[in-house]
Design a protein around this motif. Structure first.
Motif, PDB file in Angstrom:
ATOM      1  N   ALA A 392     -48.199 -30.644  14.492  1.00 13.72           N
ATOM      2  CA  ALA A 392     -48.768 -31.072  13.217  1.00 13.72           C
ATOM      3  C   ALA A 392     -50.054 -30.306  12.966  1.00 13.72           C
ATOM      4  O   ALA A 392     -50.603 -29.660  13.846  1.00 13.72           O
ATOM      5  N   THR A 393     -50.515 -30.385  11.721  1.00 16.02           N
ATOM      6  CA  THR A 393     -51.818 -29.819  11.404  1.00 16.02           C
ATOM      7  C   THR A 393     -52.888 -30.769  11.916  1.00 16.02           C
ATOM      8  O   THR A 393     -52.876 -31.951  11.599  1.00 16.02           O
ATOM      9  N   ASP A 394     -53.816 -30.268  12.727  1.00 19.36           N
ATOM     10  CA  ASP A 394     -54.847 -31.094  13.335  1.00 19.36           C
ATOM     11  C   ASP A 394     -56.191 -30.803  12.699  1.00 19.36           C
ATOM     12  O   ASP A 394     -56.473 -29.673  12.295  1.00 19.36           O
ATOM     13  N   LEU A 395     -57.036 -31.820  12.654  1.00 15.26           N
ATOM     14  CA  LEU A 395     -58.370 -31.671  12.097  1.00 15.26           C
ATOM     15  C   LEU A 395     -59.374 -32.236  13.081  1.00 15.26           C
ATOM     16  O   LEU A 395     -59.210 -33.352  13.571  1.00 15.26           O
ATOM     17  N   ALA A 396     -60.405 -31.454  13.401  1.00 14.16           N
ATOM     18  CA  ALA A 396     -61.484 -31.920  14.269  1.00 14.16           C
ATOM     19  C   ALA A 396     -62.745 -32.049  13.437  1.00 14.16           C
ATOM     20  O   ALA A 396     -63.126 -31.109  12.746  1.00 14.16           O
ATOM     21  N   LEU A 397     -63.356 -33.192  13.482  1.00  2.15           N
ATOM     22  CA  LEU A 397     -64.609 -33.408  12.768  1.00  2.15           C
ATOM     23  C   LEU A 397     -65.747 -32.843  13.609  1.00  2.15           C
ATOM     24  O   LEU A 397     -66.086 -33.385  14.656  1.00  2.15           O
ATOM     25  N   ARG A 435     -56.479 -26.805  12.318  1.00  7.11           N
ATOM     26  CA  ARG A 435     -55.463 -25.934  12.911  1.00  7.11           C
ATOM     27  C   ARG A 435     -54.211 -26.058  12.061  1.00  7.11           C
ATOM     28  O   ARG A 435     -53.641 -27.149  11.926  1.00  7.11           O
ATOM     29  N   LEU A 436     -53.775 -24.971  11.464  1.00  4.38           N
ATOM     30  CA  LEU A 436     -52.645 -24.991  10.544  1.00  4.38           C
ATOM     31  C   LEU A 436     -51.328 -25.076  11.303  1.00  4.38           C
ATOM     32  O   LEU A 436     -51.169 -24.472  12.366  1.00  4.38           O
ATOM     33  N   TYR A 437     -50.380 -25.837  10.732  1.00  3.50           N
ATOM     34  CA  TYR A 437     -49.094 -25.966  11.411  1.00  3.50           C
ATOM     35  C   TYR A 437     -48.333 -24.647  11.376  1.00  3.50           C
ATOM     36  O   TYR A 437     -48.666 -23.720  10.646  1.00  3.50           O
ATOM     37  N   ALA A 438     -47.286 -24.580  12.199  1.00  4.15           N
ATOM     38  CA  ALA A 438     -46.538 -23.345  12.459  1.00  4.15           C
ATOM     39  C   ALA A 438     -47.422 -22.323  13.161  1.00  4.15           C
ATOM     40  O   ALA A 438     -47.118 -21.130  13.177  1.00  4.15           O
ATOM     41  N   ASP A 439     -48.527 -22.811  13.755  1.00  2.64           N
ATOM     42  CA  ASP A 439     -49.470 -21.953  14.475  1.00  2.64           C
ATOM     43  C   ASP A 439     -49.800 -20.706  13.656  1.00  2.64           C
ATOM     44  O   ASP A 439     -49.819 -19.584  14.157  1.00  2.64           O
ATOM     45  N   SER A 440     -50.068 -20.938  12.345  1.00  2.00           N
ATOM     46  CA  SER A 440     -50.261 -19.814  11.431  1.00  2.00           C
ATOM     47  C   SER A 440     -51.715 -19.422  11.252  1.00  2.00           C
ATOM     48  O   SER A 440     -51.997 -18.387  10.640  1.00  2.00           O
ATOM     49  N   GLY A 441     -52.652 -20.229  11.774  1.00  2.00           N
ATOM     50  CA  GLY A 441     -54.043 -19.848  11.633  1.00  2.00           C
ATOM     51  C   GLY A 441     -54.984 -21.028  11.744  1.00  2.00           C
ATOM     52  O   GLY A 441     -54.583 -22.144  12.099  1.00  2.00           O
ATOM     53  N   GLU A 458     -43.251 -30.340   2.327  1.00  2.00           N
ATOM     54  CA  GLU A 458     -43.098 -28.959   2.771  1.00  2.00           C
ATOM     55  C   GLU A 458     -42.590 -28.905   4.218  1.00  2.00           C
ATOM     56  O   GLU A 458     -42.921 -29.757   5.045  1.00  2.00           O
ATOM     57  N   ASP A 459     -41.796 -27.880   4.519  1.00  2.00           N
ATOM     58  CA  ASP A 459     -41.267 -27.677   5.871  1.00  2.00           C
ATOM     59  C   ASP A 459     -42.382 -27.184   6.784  1.00  2.00           C
ATOM     60  O   ASP A 459     -43.074 -26.214   6.468  1.00  2.00           O
ATOM     61  N   ARG A 460     -42.553 -27.824   7.946  1.00  2.00           N
ATOM     62  CA  ARG A 460     -43.628 -27.451   8.860  1.00  2.00           C
ATOM     63  C   ARG A 460     -43.357 -26.138   9.594  1.00  2.00           C
ATOM     64  O   ARG A 460     -44.238 -25.619  10.271  1.00  2.00           O
ATOM     65  N   THR A 461     -42.155 -25.616   9.479  1.00  2.00           N
ATOM     66  CA  THR A 461     -41.841 -24.388  10.216  1.00  2.00           C
ATOM     67  C   THR A 461     -42.363 -23.143   9.518  1.00  2.00           C
ATOM     68  O   THR A 461     -42.309 -22.051  10.083  1.00  2.00           O
ATOM     69  N   THR A 462     -42.844 -23.289   8.286  1.00  2.00           N
ATOM     70  CA  THR A 462     -43.393 -22.148   7.550  1.00  2.00           C
ATOM     71  C   THR A 462     -44.891 -22.349   7.350  1.00  2.00           C
ATOM     72  O   THR A 462     -45.364 -23.485   7.256  1.00  2.00           O
ATOM     73  N   PRO A 463     -45.659 -21.273   7.272  1.00  2.00           N
ATOM     74  CA  PRO A 463     -47.111 -21.403   7.094  1.00  2.00           C
ATOM     75  C   PRO A 463     -47.441 -22.138   5.800  1.00  2.00           C
ATOM     76  O   PRO A 463     -46.773 -21.945   4.773  1.00  2.00           O
ATOM     77  N   PRO A 464     -48.457 -22.993   5.813  1.00  2.00           N
ATOM     78  CA  PRO A 464     -48.811 -23.745   4.601  1.00  2.00           C
ATOM     79  C   PRO A 464     -49.539 -22.876   3.585  1.00  2.00           C
ATOM     80  O   PRO A 464     -50.170 -21.877   3.929  1.00  2.00           O
ATOM     81  N   ARG A 465     -49.436 -23.279   2.346  1.00  2.00           N
ATOM     82  CA  ARG A 465     -50.213 -22.650   1.280  1.00  2.00           C
ATOM     83  C   ARG A 465     -51.499 -23.459   1.106  1.00  2.00           C
ATOM     84  O   ARG A 465     -51.455 -24.670   0.921  1.00  2.00           O
ATOM     85  N   LEU A 466     -52.637 -22.789   1.154  1.00  2.00           N
ATOM     86  CA  LEU A 466     -53.930 -23.457   1.038  1.00  2.00           C
ATOM     87  C   LEU A 466     -54.463 -23.299  -0.375  1.00  2.00           C
ATOM     88  O   LEU A 466     -54.419 -22.205  -0.942  1.00  2.00           O
TER      89      LEU A 466
END
Length: 562
Positions: A392-397, A435-441, A458-466
């Motif tokens: 998943a996409t993770d967020l650290a404060l 941390r973006l899902y699909a380990d894209s960045g 959206e499918d998590r296997t593809t990089p997200p659009r920001l």
């Protein structure tokens, strides 16, 4: 046909005013007619309609309307056709033949129901048009009345009206007058506002009010607004913003030489408008020319402000809550200090191996561990992942407050597993890393930024659009398919690229390249060519289609938490 003597009609008007107003107005009349009008006041007050001339009947009808409006506590119905000659026409003419100080001293002596109309006359009355719409009897009366003065009066203008209001010491009275004028003539009220209350007048705010007014203002807009400001106002602003915002301000000032004064005025008016809204909602106590009842920004201005600013403007804070704010701040500082001390003791007495493990993903992690983690990139991420599981996409404060929301569902952003379509907002002096899902960045958000990660479903296997709506963000690209959108541009980059994107309130977008190659496509020109940026290059695109290339000097800090 003999011309009517204006003395008795004018005396009829004065008979409805207070004794103080009568005395001050008589002093404004020419000496040759002053005694004649004064002696006629008693006679005029007892006139019956059957004994009145045509002009006196017209003026008496208007006096009855004013008395009715005052008793009902409302404003006249602007859809009702009024009689051609009004009392406010005569009073406006008298004030324009006086100095602004004399006019200001007598103005508040008028009946309250008359004051807004007289203010409109001295601000925007076209006397030539008035002559054309009068009947024969009224025109002869007004011509004789004007002949009493042996000199030309001042021209009705917002400048005269504003100078007259400067001689009224009560800010509450000025607020009421501007409110009445806004109902009669919004354009005239806006003109007086701009003259009476300028951006430089913000120097009258207290330090607490300064912070409330400039909270949420992008450093780019702040630098633009201060370009024409005095040194005194500039010092006050710098003393009430954080060191990080001061750095952004100094950085932006380098690129402001090519901007015209109109852009500066737009930003200054926007900040002034926010100060007025904050006054009406009770958050500041220094009056800056607001209109009564203006408790939120207009739709046009709402589009220019971030959601954080809108919430600040619409939330009314009572004085009791405002007084408790220092207590809350003190308690918060104490709690944070205790937590930091506990964390430092934990790191000190833990074994080296435990310290390294606990430091992972933490703000207190060793910088060498962070750099090694960045260099390992995808291999290190894969080694931590379970086989067959899509991360998943993770967020650290990292610091401050972070808000995550989607479809009106809001939650605190600390250690969140984000869903596609989530919006992330950072507060003042806050910072977050995603941390973006699909380990894209990776995405690092600076203070007062708003970003949407992916789209709902959206499918998590593809990089997200920001989608970056506002603020400052760093983007570290692991997959070249990552797309970043602002209102003006579409950005892609090579694998391993690192760049910063900045979007201000008017959508002006700045791209700074720290590593790799970045392609910037202006959305305003679908068939236009991409801008190709390399190491150290910087480009700024404005809503008008302008593109400015600059050399990057200082880009800030990239943390690389994951």
């Amino acid at each position: 046909m003999p011309q009517e003597d204006p003395g008795r009609p004018l005396a009829l008007v004065l008979s409805h005013f207070s004794a103080q107003a009568q005395g001050r107005l008589l002093q404004l009349l020419p000496e040759t007619v002053r005694d004649r009008v004064a002696n006629a006041i008693d006679e005029a007050s007892g006139l019956l309609p059957s004994d009145m001339s045509f002009v006196e009947l017209v003026l008496n009808t208007d006096l009855e309307r004013l008395a009715r409006d005052q008793e009902e506590g409302g404003v006249q119905d602007l859809l009702v056709e009024v009689v051609p000659l009004q009392v406010c026409d005569l009073m406006g003419f008298v004030l324009l033949h006086a100095t602004t100080q004399q006019a200001g001293e007598v103005f508040l002596r008028f009946p309250p129901a008359l004051q807004g109309e007289v203010l409109q006359r001295v601000c925007a009355q076209n006397w030539a048009a008035l002559h054309r719409r009068l009947g024969r009897g009224e025109l002869e009366f007004l011509t004789t009345f004007e002949a009493w003065w042996n000199r030309e009066g001042q021209v009705a203008s917002p400048e005269f009206a504003a100078e007259m209001l400067r001689h009224i010491p009560s800010q509450a009275a000025i607020r009421r007058l501007l409110t009445d004028l806004d109902r009669l003539d919004p354009e005239a009220a806006a003109c007086i506002q701009r003259i009476l209350y300028r951006f430089e007048d913000l120097v009258r705010l207290s330090d607490r009010e300064f912070q409330d007014v400039f909270f949420g203002t992008d450093p780019w807009d702040l630098a633009l607004a201060l370009r024409e400001a005095s040194s005194g106002l500039r010092r006050r602003v710098l003393a009430n913003i954080s060191e990080r915002r001061q750095q952004y301000l100094i950085e932006d000032e380098v690129t402001l030489e090519d901007l015209d004064e109109e852009e500066v005025e737009v930003v200054q008016r926007r900040i002034l408008e926010k100060a007025r809204v904050l006054f009406e909602t009770g958050k500041i106590s220094t009056y800056m020319g607001s209109i009564e009842g203006t408790q939120e920004l207009s739709d046009e201005k709402e589009e220019e402000h971030s959601d954080e600013q809108q919430r600040a403007c619409r939330t009314k804070v009572s004085p009791s809550k405002r007084n408790l704010r220092p207590i809350f701040v003190g308690v918060s500082v104490f709690v944070v200090t205790v937590l930091v001390a506990i964390r430092l003791l934990d790191l000190r007495f833990a074994s080296p191996r435990e310290s390294s493990r606990k430091g992972r993903g933490s703000f207190f992690a060793d910088s060498n561990v962070q750099r090694n983690r960045m260099q390992k990139g995808k291999e290190e991420t894969d080694s931590r992942s379970n086989p067959g599981r899509q991360e998943a996409t993770d967020l650290a404060l990292v610091e401050g407050d972070v808000l995550v929301f989607q479809d009106d569902k809001r939650r605190n952003g600390k250690d969140q597993a984000l869903e596609p379509g989530d919006w992330i907002e950072t507060g003042e002096s806050s910072r977050a890393v995603v941390r973006l899902y699909a380990d894209s960045g990776q995405l690092q958000m600076e203070s007062e930024s708003a970003v949407k990660v992916g789209e709902e479903g959206e499918d998590r296997t593809t990089p997200p659009r920001l989608r970056v709506r506002l603020g400052n963000v760093w983007v570290f690209v692991k997959n070249p398919a990552v797309e970043v959108h602002s209102p003006l541009v579409l950005i892609t980059a090579t694998q391993g690229a690192l760049y910063r994107l900045r979007v201000v309130l008017d959508a002006t977008t700045t791209v700074v390249v720290k590593r790799g190659t970045v392609w910037v496509k202006p959305l305003a020109e679908p068939k236009g060519q991409h801008l190709v940026l390399g190491l150290g290059e910087r480009v700024r695109l404005d809503p008008g289609g302008g593109v400015v290339h600059l050399v990057e000097e200082e880009a800030g800090d990239w943390l690389g938490i994951f």
